[in-house]
Design a protein around this motif. Structure first.
Motif, mmCIF file in Angstrom:
data_model
loop_
_atom_site.group_PDB
_atom_site.id
_atom_site.type_symbol
_atom_site.label_atom_id
_atom_site.label_comp_id
_atom_site.label_asym_id
_atom_site.label_seq_id
_atom_site.Cartn_x
_atom_site.Cartn_y
_atom_site.Cartn_z
ATOM 1 N N GLU A 131 0.856 -0.875 0.451
ATOM 2 C CA GLU A 131 -0.240 0.373 0.157
ATOM 3 C C GLU A 131 0.825 1.586 0.183
ATOM 4 O O GLU A 131 0.345 2.783 -0.428
ATOM 5 C CB GLU A 131 -0.872 0.013 1.616
ATOM 6 C CG GLU A 131 -2.047 -0.835 1.197
ATOM 7 C CD GLU A 131 -3.121 -0.878 2.565
ATOM 8 O OE1 GLU A 131 -3.978 -1.723 1.690
ATOM 9 O OE2 GLU A 131 -2.410 -0.815 3.591
ATOM 10 N N HIS A 149 0.252 2.888 9.464
ATOM 11 C CA HIS A 149 1.007 1.804 9.651
ATOM 12 C C HIS A 149 2.300 1.184 10.028
ATOM 13 O O HIS A 149 2.591 0.705 10.471
ATOM 14 C CB HIS A 149 1.330 2.340 7.794
ATOM 15 C CG HIS A 149 0.004 1.090 6.968
ATOM 16 N ND1 HIS A 149 0.161 2.100 4.709
ATOM 17 C CD2 HIS A 149 -0.281 1.060 7.082
ATOM 18 C CE1 HIS A 149 -0.236 1.376 4.702
ATOM 19 N NE2 HIS A 149 -1.560 1.041 5.565
ATOM 20 N N HIS A 183 -8.471 0.692 11.230
ATOM 21 C CA HIS A 183 -7.662 0.554 9.994
ATOM 22 C C HIS A 183 -8.085 -0.004 8.669
ATOM 23 O O HIS A 183 -8.550 1.387 7.137
ATOM 24 C CB HIS A 183 -6.100 0.438 9.901
ATOM 25 C CG HIS A 183 -5.517 0.010 8.594
ATOM 26 N ND1 HIS A 183 -4.727 1.448 8.640
ATOM 27 C CD2 HIS A 183 -4.707 -0.609 7.458
ATOM 28 C CE1 HIS A 183 -4.152 1.464 8.052
ATOM 29 N NE2 HIS A 183 -3.889 -0.050 7.660
ATOM 30 N N GLU A 195 -9.140 2.072 5.253
ATOM 31 C CA GLU A 195 -8.613 2.166 4.004
ATOM 32 C C GLU A 195 -9.914 2.324 3.022
ATOM 33 O O GLU A 195 -10.105 2.943 1.595
ATOM 34 C CB GLU A 195 -8.184 1.491 3.649
ATOM 35 C CG GLU A 195 -7.021 1.655 4.399
ATOM 36 C CD GLU A 195 -5.552 0.804 4.454
ATOM 37 O OE1 GLU A 195 -4.791 1.312 4.616
ATOM 38 O OE2 GLU A 195 -6.334 -0.359 4.315
HETATM 39 FE FE LIG Z 1 -3.116 -0.553 5.128
#
Ligand SMILES: [Fe+2]
Length: 226
Positions: free
Chosen positions: A57, A80, A127, A131
């Motif tokens: 990502e 992250h 998370h 996204e």
């Molecule tokens: Fe991610």
């Protein structure tokens, strides 16, 4: 119109990997050396998969929107890093577990691993959900679905075969019938025959039993005889 969700298959696979891990931890008797080692090795695999996913990502998805949404990209890069810290905390606990001998210490350390894994799972569920709403909105605003498919193709082209097959196994276990048919048909139309065949063979073992034959017939376009 339903837009292309670049995260759908891989996030379903990663969620399934965590749900399976959570069940393993609940069922592990940490005083049994063999059982404990199976659980610990699985935790290491889960952490490794999330590290690789965050790297992909950071390398492909976030740079695609960095020029348009720098604050959003910075927020996800920070998440992250937080994710890696949660994984490192788990790795430390795995080392501690492997260094203790007494049953009581193993039980206590096993509880700490289970708690740290719950924190890791809660963080990652939230998370990935963020996204799929925030990053997808930015991608959809600035790219067409064809461009996103091309971005996804570039991302997957750089992944080693073994890593791809591991992800494919968990995708096949985790998706619904329509998603499986679309995915396999897409691979059949666009990838070399041997790539499609290896995915089709994997599907034979990994797709949920109740959708398996319907997916196979749809993908091979076998006429249903009434
Ligand atoms: Fe991610």
């Amino acid at each position: 119109m339903q837009r292309y969700n670049s995260f759908n298959l891989i996030h379903k696979a990663l969620r399934a990997l965590m749900y399976d891990m959570a069940m393993t931890l609940q069922q592990t008797d940490f005083t049994d050396a063999d059982e404990a080692e199976i659980a610990l090795a699985k935790v290491e695999t889960v952490i490794e998969q999330f590290e690789k996913h965050a790297y992909h990502e950071d390398t492909f998805m976030l740079p695609a929107i960095e020029a348009f949404e720098p604050d959003l990209v910075a927020k996800f890069e920070k998440e992250h890093v937080e994710d890696i810290e949660l994984g490192n905390k788990l790795k430390t606990l795995l080392s501690v577990f492997r260094s203790v001998d007494l049953d009581e210490e193993k039980i206590n350390c096993g509880s700490c691993i289970s708690k740290a894994f719950r924190d890791f799972m809660i963080f990652n569920l939230e998370h990935m959900g963020k996204e799929e709403s925030l990053i997808n909105q930015a991608l959809w605003k600035h790219y067409t679905d064809d461009e996103l498919l091309e971005l996804n193709a570039r991302l997957t082209a750089g992944i080693p075969v073994q890593e791809k097959m591991f992800a494919a196994k968990w995708m096949l276990r985790s998706i619904n019938k329509a998603e499986a048919i679309n995915w396999l048909k897409g691979v059949k139309q666009t990838a070399p025959a041997y790539v499609f065949q290896s995915l089709f063979d994997l599907a034979e073992n990994e797709l949920p039993r109740h959708i398996r034959s319907e997916v196979q017939e749809a993908v091979l376009e076998i006429e249903m005889m009434n």
